[in-house]
Design an enzyme around this catalytic site. Structure first.
Site, PDB file in Angstrom:
ATOM      1  N   ASP A 221       0.946  -1.084  -0.140  1.00 10.54           N
ATOM      2  CA  ASP A 221       0.095   0.128   0.056  1.00 10.54           C
ATOM      3  C   ASP A 221       0.850   1.253  -0.008  1.00 10.54           C
ATOM      4  O   ASP A 221       0.237   2.437   0.483  1.00 10.54           O
ATOM      5  CB  ASP A 221      -0.991   0.013   1.181  1.00 10.54           C
ATOM      6  CG  ASP A 221      -1.847  -1.069   1.252  1.00 10.54           C
ATOM      7  OD1 ASP A 221      -2.435  -1.327   0.189  1.00 10.54           O
ATOM      8  OD2 ASP A 221      -1.996  -1.623   2.501  1.00 10.54           O
TER       9      ASP A 221
ATOM     10  N   LYS B 221       1.698   2.294  -4.925  1.00  8.67           N
ATOM     11  CA  LYS B 221       2.352   1.739  -6.089  1.00  8.67           C
ATOM     12  C   LYS B 221       1.401   1.717  -7.566  1.00  8.67           C
ATOM     13  O   LYS B 221       2.015   2.037  -8.501  1.00  8.67           O
ATOM     14  CB  LYS B 221       2.619   0.146  -6.156  1.00  8.67           C
ATOM     15  CG  LYS B 221       3.667  -0.179  -5.024  1.00  8.67           C
ATOM     16  CD  LYS B 221       4.055  -1.686  -4.934  1.00  8.67           C
ATOM     17  CE  LYS B 221       2.906  -2.300  -4.381  1.00  8.67           C
ATOM     18  NZ  LYS B 221       2.619  -2.172  -3.093  1.00  8.67           N
TER      19      LYS B 221
ATOM     20  N   GLY C 183      -4.563  -4.710  -3.642  1.00  9.27           N
ATOM     21  CA  GLY C 183      -5.531  -3.779  -4.173  1.00  9.27           C
ATOM     22  C   GLY C 183      -4.960  -2.217  -4.482  1.00  9.27           C
ATOM     23  O   GLY C 183      -4.208  -1.776  -3.636  1.00  9.27           O
ATOM     24  N   HIS C 184      -4.787  -2.103  -6.112  1.00  5.83           N
ATOM     25  CA  HIS C 184      -4.078  -0.775  -6.517  1.00  5.83           C
ATOM     26  C   HIS C 184      -5.317   0.075  -6.825  1.00  5.83           C
ATOM     27  O   HIS C 184      -6.176  -0.171  -7.410  1.00  5.83           O
ATOM     28  CB  HIS C 184      -3.369  -1.131  -7.609  1.00  5.83           C
ATOM     29  CG  HIS C 184      -2.137  -1.923  -7.244  1.00  5.83           C
ATOM     30  ND1 HIS C 184      -1.431  -2.566  -8.338  1.00  5.83           N
ATOM     31  CD2 HIS C 184      -1.243  -2.320  -6.011  1.00  5.83           C
ATOM     32  CE1 HIS C 184      -0.294  -3.072  -7.604  1.00  5.83           C
ATOM     33  NE2 HIS C 184      -0.535  -3.118  -6.396  1.00  5.83           N
TER      34      HIS C 184
ATOM     35  N   GLN D 233       1.884  -5.925  -3.189  1.00  7.35           N
ATOM     36  CA  GLN D 233       2.498  -5.932  -1.773  1.00  7.35           C
ATOM     37  C   GLN D 233       3.844  -5.338  -1.682  1.00  7.35           C
ATOM     38  O   GLN D 233       4.071  -4.356  -2.397  1.00  7.35           O
ATOM     39  CB  GLN D 233       2.479  -7.650  -1.186  1.00  7.35           C
ATOM     40  CG  GLN D 233       1.175  -8.114  -1.242  1.00  7.35           C
ATOM     41  CD  GLN D 233       0.479  -8.684  -2.336  1.00  7.35           C
ATOM     42  OE1 GLN D 233       1.484  -9.429  -3.118  1.00  7.35           O
ATOM     43  NE2 GLN D 233      -0.539  -8.868  -2.632  1.00  7.35           N
TER      44      GLN D 233
HETATM   45  P1  IMP Z   1      -2.435 -12.641   2.346  1.00  6.37           P
HETATM   46  O1  IMP Z   1      -1.393 -12.342   1.303  1.00  6.37           O
HETATM   47  O2  IMP Z   1      -3.869 -12.586   2.343  1.00  6.37           O
HETATM   48  O3  IMP Z   1      -2.105 -14.004   2.714  1.00  6.37           O
HETATM   49  O4  IMP Z   1      -2.017 -11.879   3.712  1.00  6.37           O
HETATM   50  C1  IMP Z   1      -0.611 -11.904   4.519  1.00  6.37           C
HETATM   51  C2  IMP Z   1      -0.232 -10.442   5.024  1.00  6.37           C
HETATM   52  O5  IMP Z   1      -0.083  -9.782   4.003  1.00  6.37           O
HETATM   53  C3  IMP Z   1      -1.280  -9.903   5.752  1.00  6.37           C
HETATM   54  O6  IMP Z   1      -0.959  -9.182   6.720  1.00  6.37           O
HETATM   55  C4  IMP Z   1      -2.011  -8.915   4.832  1.00  6.37           C
HETATM   56  O7  IMP Z   1      -2.775  -7.885   5.370  1.00  6.37           O
HETATM   57  C5  IMP Z   1      -1.050  -8.478   3.910  1.00  6.37           C
HETATM   58  N1  IMP Z   1      -1.236  -8.076   2.429  1.00  6.37           N
HETATM   59  C6  IMP Z   1      -1.612  -8.941   1.424  1.00  6.37           C
HETATM   60  N2  IMP Z   1      -1.494  -8.192   0.249  1.00  6.37           N
HETATM   61  C7  IMP Z   1      -1.505  -6.988   0.519  1.00  6.37           C
HETATM   62  C8  IMP Z   1      -1.666  -5.920   0.044  1.00  6.37           C
HETATM   63  O8  IMP Z   1      -1.698  -5.820  -1.117  1.00  6.37           O
HETATM   64  N3  IMP Z   1      -1.297  -4.614   0.583  1.00  6.37           N
HETATM   65  C9  IMP Z   1      -0.825  -4.773   1.989  1.00  6.37           C
HETATM   66  N4  IMP Z   1      -0.890  -5.737   2.765  1.00  6.37           N
HETATM   67  C10 IMP Z   1      -1.291  -6.911   1.957  1.00  6.37           C
HETATM   68 MG    MG Z   2      -2.913  -2.079  -1.942  1.00  4.21          MG
END
Ligand code: IMP
Ligand code: MG
Length: 422
Positions: A13, A16, A40-41, A223
């Protein structure tokens, strides 16, 4: 612009989506290489909000080839929904979107297992997005996954899905969860498969043709560095390599064809989900949330917030080989009297100028701060470097110096026009 990898230098977040959108102007091909619809972009164009989860942000510009690469895990039902949503907003998709045959699929049992494991962990939960990302990559690594190429072959898909549902229903039963109906999942996925088939291709040969043509390729990371399965704050991470190396394995573009790595970071720090965040600070979180900022694009969760952490971002520059920095959300700090920056950690009588690997040590670290005077001036209208208040410029220069990278872009709001090339 040459071939560029763009990565998040913090916990995701970082903004990007917006920087990718800006850089895409000079790209021919935009590639997603890891993660799934956990990402989520958010991109704002002329006041219209677009939230992208799996489709590369390049889709929002005309005539850009957009690739969902082999390293991505794809929930086909959610991808169809996303494509339909974009079509409704008038975004042109046909002929520009390509989906790798070898990308792995996310199934409802992955989502269910993700949720069940989180519940079982109780207060030690990761705080995942519950999109089934971990279990899907788990199947991939265990060599028991299914791929896009299976989805588009009805007979093969049916047989494999039958096996997979049977196996996973046993596991779900052990968790005390409801078993899944084969026919329902089959129907849903076959419908999605038919819809997606026109986009499916060998994206590795497609990308190598682009390389031979001399196209400019932008690899957009999802991420951030500290959510990387190898380099992040394990186990509070996602299940893919979010760092620059992952962009090569997740796309088939060889490392020596990459010319530049851009690292995106906020002028402060945020994190969603659990795990250590050394500079976390309730006051700055309250301030940002009161401004309506820092709510997740995928899950709507309020993000945890803190001061800029230069120990962490320096580490990110190191493991990604970041050449150029894009610093975003500068306008979020406009009203502060004093701005703190973490320049070291202290724990158990030791000081650290690097990120300790032991998660318990990192969780107990106290930040050592340097202080900068606030600029008390709205920056969202700045369009050139010299439009920024001197104090803001000094702050940004200090961040670049502390992280040992070159400041290339400063962003003062979500709009395309709110971008300063330094
Ligand atoms: P997962 O990717 O859903 O397994 O989540 C693992 C960790 O990565 C958690 O702390 C999520 O909040 C974080 N996370 C996954 N995708 C994103 C993203 O796009 N932005 C920010 N945090 C993310
Ligand atoms: Mg995001």
């Amino acid at each position: 612009m040459a071939n560029t990898i763009l990565v998040g230098a913090q916990w995701g977040d970082e903004g990007k989506g917006k920087i990718i959108d800006v850089l895409t102007e000079r790209a021919d091909v935009v590639v997603r290489s890891q993660g799934g619809n956990n990402a989520g972009h958010t991109v704002f164009i002329k006041g219209q909000k677009y939230v992208l989860h799996l489709v590369p942000s390049g889709i929002l510009r005309k005539r850009k080839v957009c690739v969902i690469g082999n390293g991505v895990v794809v929930d086909p039902v959610s991808l169809v929904e996303e494509i339909k949503g974009l079509r409704k907003l008038g975004v042109h998709i046909d002929g520009n979107l390509f989906l790798s045959e070898t990308a792995h699929l996310v199934f409802p049992y992955h989502r269910e297992l993700d949720a069940q494991r989180e519940t079982l962990k109780g207060k030690h939960k990761i705080g995942t997005t519950k999109r089934g990302i971990g279990p899907a990559y788990g199947d991939k690594a265990a060599r028991t996954g299914m791929r896009v190429i299976d989805l588009i072959q009805p007979e093969r898909f049916k047989a494999r899905l039958q096996e997979k549902i049977k196996e996973n229903n046993e596991i779900l039963k052990a968790f005390g969860a409801k078993p899944l109906s084969f026919s329902r999942v089959h129907e849903e996925y076959r419908t999605a498969g038919d819809y997606l088939k026109p986009f499916v291709t060998n994206t590795v040969t497609l990308l190598h043709k682009a390389l031979r043509r001399g196209d400019n390729i932008l690899l957009e990371g999802a991420q951030g560095t500290f959510l990387d399965i190898d380099h992040g704050t394990y186990p509070f991470v996602t299940s893919s390599n979010t760092t620059a190396g992952g962009a090569c394995t997740g796309s088939g573009i060889p490392p020596h064809r990459v010319d530049r790595v851009v690292g995106v970071m906020k002028a402060y720090t945020t994190r969603v989900g659990e795990g250590p965040l050394p500079t976390e600070n309730a006051e700055i979180a309250d301030m940002l949330h009161a401004m309506g900022r820092e709510f997740g694009a995928t899950t709507g969760r309020a993000r945890r917030c803190g001061w800029f952490d230069s120990v962490a971002t320096r580490h990110a520059c190191m493991v990604n080989g970041i050449d150029d920095l894009a610093i975003t959300n500068i306008d979020g700090l406009d009203t502060l009297d004093t701005i703190k920056v973490c320049v070291g950690y202290r724990q158990g009588g030791r000081t650290y100028d690097f990120v300790p690997n032991d998660i318990e040590v990192l969780s107990a670290c106290e930040p050592v701060y340097a202080e900068f005077p606030g600029w008390h001036t709205p920056t969202d209208k700045a369009r050139k470097w010299k439009d920024l208040p001197v104090r803001a410029r000094n702050y940004l220069k200090a961040l670049a110096e502390l992280t040992a990278a070159n400041l290339a872009i400063a962003s003062v709001g979500p709009g395309r026009e709110q971008t300063i090339f330094v």
